[in-house]
Write an enzyme that holds these catalytic residues in place. Sequence first.
Site, mmCIF file in Angstrom:
data_model
loop_
_atom_site.group_PDB
_atom_site.id
_atom_site.type_symbol
_atom_site.label_atom_id
_atom_site.label_comp_id
_atom_site.label_asym_id
_atom_site.label_seq_id
_atom_site.Cartn_x
_atom_site.Cartn_y
_atom_site.Cartn_z
ATOM 1 N N PHE A 24 0.861 -1.181 0.000
ATOM 2 C CA PHE A 24 0.000 0.000 0.000
ATOM 3 C C PHE A 24 0.898 1.232 0.000
ATOM 4 O O PHE A 24 1.711 1.407 0.905
ATOM 5 C CB PHE A 24 -0.927 0.032 1.221
ATOM 6 C CG PHE A 24 -1.904 1.174 1.152
ATOM 7 C CD1 PHE A 24 -3.053 1.079 0.387
ATOM 8 C CD2 PHE A 24 -1.646 2.368 1.818
ATOM 9 C CE1 PHE A 24 -3.947 2.159 0.297
ATOM 10 C CE2 PHE A 24 -2.530 3.437 1.728
ATOM 11 C CZ PHE A 24 -3.684 3.331 0.966
ATOM 12 N N ASP A 37 9.280 2.277 1.576
ATOM 13 C CA ASP A 37 8.140 3.076 2.023
ATOM 14 C C ASP A 37 8.009 2.829 3.526
ATOM 15 O O ASP A 37 7.466 1.806 3.946
ATOM 16 C CB ASP A 37 6.882 2.631 1.268
ATOM 17 C CG ASP A 37 5.623 3.346 1.756
ATOM 18 O OD1 ASP A 37 5.704 4.051 2.788
ATOM 19 O OD2 ASP A 37 4.567 3.186 1.120
ATOM 20 N N LYS A 93 2.966 9.977 8.226
ATOM 21 C CA LYS A 93 2.260 9.530 9.444
ATOM 22 C C LYS A 93 2.828 10.086 10.744
ATOM 23 O O LYS A 93 2.533 11.210 11.114
ATOM 24 C CB LYS A 93 2.212 8.004 9.468
ATOM 25 C CG LYS A 93 1.236 7.435 8.425
ATOM 26 C CD LYS A 93 0.883 6.013 8.717
ATOM 27 C CE LYS A 93 -0.054 5.383 7.699
ATOM 28 N NZ LYS A 93 -1.447 5.783 7.850
HETATM 29 N N1 PLP Z 1 2.473 4.164 2.479
HETATM 30 C C1 PLP Z 1 2.126 3.381 3.501
HETATM 31 C C2 PLP Z 1 3.010 2.232 3.862
HETATM 32 C C3 PLP Z 1 0.953 3.634 4.217
HETATM 33 O O1 PLP Z 1 0.605 2.817 5.226
HETATM 34 C C4 PLP Z 1 0.149 4.724 3.845
HETATM 35 C C5 PLP Z 1 -1.111 5.000 4.546
HETATM 36 O O2 PLP Z 1 -1.676 4.174 5.219
HETATM 37 C C6 PLP Z 1 0.557 5.524 2.769
HETATM 38 C C7 PLP Z 1 1.723 5.223 2.119
HETATM 39 C C8 PLP Z 1 -0.255 6.705 2.354
HETATM 40 O O3 PLP Z 1 -0.112 7.727 3.264
HETATM 41 P P1 PLP Z 1 -1.109 8.990 3.230
HETATM 42 O O4 PLP Z 1 -2.455 8.473 3.588
HETATM 43 O O5 PLP Z 1 -0.542 9.946 4.232
HETATM 44 O O6 PLP Z 1 -1.061 9.539 1.846
#
Ligand code: PLP
Length: 396
Positions: free
Chosen positions: A135, A220, A249
């Site tokens: 994700f 990520d 986050k």
């Molecule tokens: N990458 C990861 C691993 C995530 O868990 C999330 C959100 O849950 C995102 C990216 C996306 O982040 P945002 O919602 O701040 O765009």
Amino acid sequence: MNWPELADKCIMPMASRRQAITLVRGQGVRVWDDAGKEYLDLVGGWAVCTLGHCHPVLVKAIAEQAQTLMHISNQFYSIPQTRLAELLVKNSCFAKAFFCNSGAEANEGMVKLARKYGKLKLGGAYEVITALNSFHGRTLAMVAATGQPKYQEAFTPLTPGFVHVEFNNAQAIKKAATRNTCAVMLEPIQGEGGVNIPDDGYFQEVRAFCDERGLLLMFDEVQTGLGRTGSLFAYEQLGVEPDAIALAKGLAGGFPVGAFLAKAPCAVLAPGDHASTYGGNPLACAAAIAVLNYTLERNLPQHAKEMGSHFLARLQALKGRFPFIQEARGRGLLLALQFKEDLADAVQEACTRRGLLVNRLRPSALRFMPPLIITRDEVDEGVDILEKALAEVGRK
Ligand code: PLP
């Protein structure tokens, strides 16, 4: 006032709000709804509230910066932005930072960096290999990067340039790499995809392959970063260093900030290549500095590790009592409870009624991502409530 009714009338739906709770106040690991009911919060704003709710250190930093200088354009230097970048590079293996506003944006910028690197150093290679069940966010490009069809189907045609392979399978990456590949992008632990922890050795093998082929390895760490898994960055526990990393986050504990960091050889962005109006503004950076300093001074990553081990042990002990539990898994304060059946909604509902907030990860799994300041007593309180909820659901 029926806030959920009004909200549903005038806000486009985002997450499914099955429980219709309107939260109005928070303190530490607790929040209160508009009827005054108290909840222990093991959701933590989806792994965001590093210092819990309304931590005085964070509140003070935001208030002071708001009275000093809230926003300037990136045409000018700012002291908070410079200090935050320095703090991040000093405490990581990276040389440079780029600031934005969310996790999706951080990943998106990191992919732009990889594409430019591909143009400059890899003969125009542009493809990024990502994992199934990953994700990476909700922008159009990150929907394409995300390895889950359910997030893509309504939004085709997908942005080209992403290839998905099985997670925890280095061989699959080797097979998928072509002369068009410029980078591999992975979560150290797949968060939204199920709290999936790969086998030891996976990342070493991927790192060695990337080195051999000159590809960038990008992590990520939007969910795993900033102490959550028991080290400031999850990569520190893997025995490899990525070339770039995305953060968001927990970075500013609830104030919206995203960032990506890169090692010097791949920090190839030049002025005008990528930018953000709000990215790294003084207010956001002052919030992040306060969170990061507190995290480092109090060694919250170590605390997360200890609280996480205790939490996981208690979740694992529940397995013996409730045969419908398949497993408990996780690292640090990123944990999941997997059921053999689709019980997550019922358990979540029973928890909420008893004053405990948990995250329904899948129809058959719950996720826990509490503030890193959670105490042992609060973990016990949460698991005790969860146990009662499980007993209720098990009786039905
Ligand atoms: N990458 C990861 C691993 C995530 O868990 C999330 C959100 O849950 C995102 C990216 C996306 O982040 P945002 O919602 O701040 O765009």
